[in-house]
Design an enzyme around this catalytic site. Structure first.
Site, PDB file in Angstrom:
ATOM      1  N   PHE A 271       0.820  -1.205   0.000  1.00 47.56           N
ATOM      2  CA  PHE A 271       0.000   0.000   0.000  1.00 47.56           C
ATOM      3  C   PHE A 271       0.855   1.257   0.000  1.00 47.56           C
ATOM      4  O   PHE A 271       1.825   1.352   0.763  1.00 47.56           O
ATOM      5  CB  PHE A 271      -0.887   0.049   1.258  1.00 47.56           C
ATOM      6  CG  PHE A 271      -1.880  -1.056   1.387  1.00 47.56           C
ATOM      7  CD1 PHE A 271      -3.147  -0.938   0.843  1.00 47.56           C
ATOM      8  CD2 PHE A 271      -1.555  -2.216   2.080  1.00 47.56           C
ATOM      9  CE1 PHE A 271      -4.079  -1.960   0.980  1.00 47.56           C
ATOM     10  CE2 PHE A 271      -2.480  -3.245   2.234  1.00 47.56           C
ATOM     11  CZ  PHE A 271      -3.742  -3.113   1.674  1.00 47.56           C
ATOM     12  N   ASP A 272       0.474   2.207  -0.823  1.00 46.51           N
ATOM     13  CA  ASP A 272       0.927   3.575  -0.622  1.00 46.51           C
ATOM     14  C   ASP A 272       0.274   4.074   0.671  1.00 46.51           C
ATOM     15  O   ASP A 272      -0.694   3.491   1.152  1.00 46.51           O
ATOM     16  CB  ASP A 272       0.506   4.428  -1.824  1.00 46.51           C
ATOM     17  CG  ASP A 272       0.785   5.893  -1.626  1.00 46.51           C
ATOM     18  OD1 ASP A 272       1.934   6.242  -1.295  1.00 46.51           O
ATOM     19  OD2 ASP A 272      -0.154   6.700  -1.794  1.00 46.51           O
ATOM     20  N   LEU A 273       0.783   5.166   1.227  1.00 44.55           N
ATOM     21  CA  LEU A 273       0.226   5.675   2.487  1.00 44.55           C
ATOM     22  C   LEU A 273      -0.626   6.927   2.264  1.00 44.55           C
ATOM     23  O   LEU A 273      -1.834   6.911   2.480  1.00 44.55           O
ATOM     24  CB  LEU A 273       1.355   5.974   3.475  1.00 44.55           C
ATOM     25  CG  LEU A 273       0.905   6.412   4.868  1.00 44.55           C
ATOM     26  CD1 LEU A 273       0.111   5.316   5.567  1.00 44.55           C
ATOM     27  CD2 LEU A 273       2.108   6.826   5.710  1.00 44.55           C
ATOM     28  N   ASP A 274      -0.003   8.001   1.799  1.00 46.05           N
ATOM     29  CA  ASP A 274      -0.711   9.275   1.640  1.00 46.05           C
ATOM     30  C   ASP A 274      -1.785   9.192   0.564  1.00 46.05           C
ATOM     31  O   ASP A 274      -1.508   8.793  -0.569  1.00 46.05           O
ATOM     32  CB  ASP A 274       0.268  10.382   1.247  1.00 46.05           C
ATOM     33  CG  ASP A 274       1.210  10.753   2.377  1.00 46.05           C
ATOM     34  OD1 ASP A 274       1.003  10.252   3.493  1.00 46.05           O
ATOM     35  OD2 ASP A 274       2.147  11.534   2.149  1.00 46.05           O
TER      36      ASP A 274
END
Length: 216
Positions: free
Chosen positions: A6-9
């Site tokens: 997963f990306d975060l932002d």
């Protein structure tokens, strides 16, 4: 399919208000003669700060980066929010036994702060940040580094994100790619990236994972 990256932002945490405020604070100081609308700032969301600030002001990019980060950290806990249902979905996926990792273009200290703030740091077996790679997303290196740490392979993995850098990093590494429908840049933008699927909720993501597993 047993590995979820997963990306975060803009994907797991709604950091967009914080990011936009941080860029505006920085631009107002360094470029007071210009007025930046939110839409003008969107193109800087995704790439690393170094890339964005070098493009705008090569001689002072390091100072701009430090200025941005000082404000960003000071305002972090006030401006970062949850996306409805996302954190609950992460707990369900973790309980199902998926290997889970974060692949982000942010620096490690603020990434870890965000994960701790919402008590999700323990859900991820690996966190790959901008501090850990030579080539940031959309290069394959961040995704490949996460897969190596998780003892996984592209064929068993999916990269989930809200931006072109996320989707192309996954594609370049050979994983399946998932775009989140709550992305700031909107559905037409996501469709132009041609991910394997655009999800509207974590329940949608879980259903898609089940479907992919059945037809594997």
């Amino acid at each position: 399919m047993d590995t979820l990256l997963f990306d975060l932002d803009g994907t797991l945490l709604d950091t967009n208000p914080l990011i936009i405020a941080s860029f505006r604070h920085t631009f107002d100081y360094y470029f007071p003669e210009h007025t930046y609308r939110d839409e003008d700032i969107y193109r800087f969301i995704g790439p690393t700060l170094e890339k964005s600030f070098r493009e705008l002001n090569e001689p002072e990019w390091k100072e701009m980066q430090a200025f941005y980060r000082s404000f960003n950290i000071a305002m972090h806990d006030q401006l970062v929010a949850e996306y409805p249902g996302v954190i609950e979905g992460l707990y369900r996926l973790h309980a199902k036994g998926y290997k889970m990792g974060i692949v982000t273009s942010k620096g490690r200290p603020v990434v870890e702060r965000g994960l701790r703030l919402f008590n999700i740091d323990h859900l991820f077996d690996v966190v790959v940040t901008a501090d850990d790679v030579e080539n940031e997303k959309p290069h394959a290196e961040p995704v490949e580094r996460a897969l190596q740490a998780l003892d996984s392979s592209p064929e068993r993995a999916v990269m989930v994100g809200d931006n072109d850098t996320d989707i192309f990093s996954g594609k370049n590494a050979g994983t399946k790619t998932v775009a989140v429908g709550w992305a700031l840049k909107g559905r037409p933008f996501l469709e132009s990236l041609e991910p394997d699927v655009i999800i509207d909720s974590m329940e949608h993501f879980e259903a898609w994972l089940d479907e992919v597993s059945i037809h594997a």
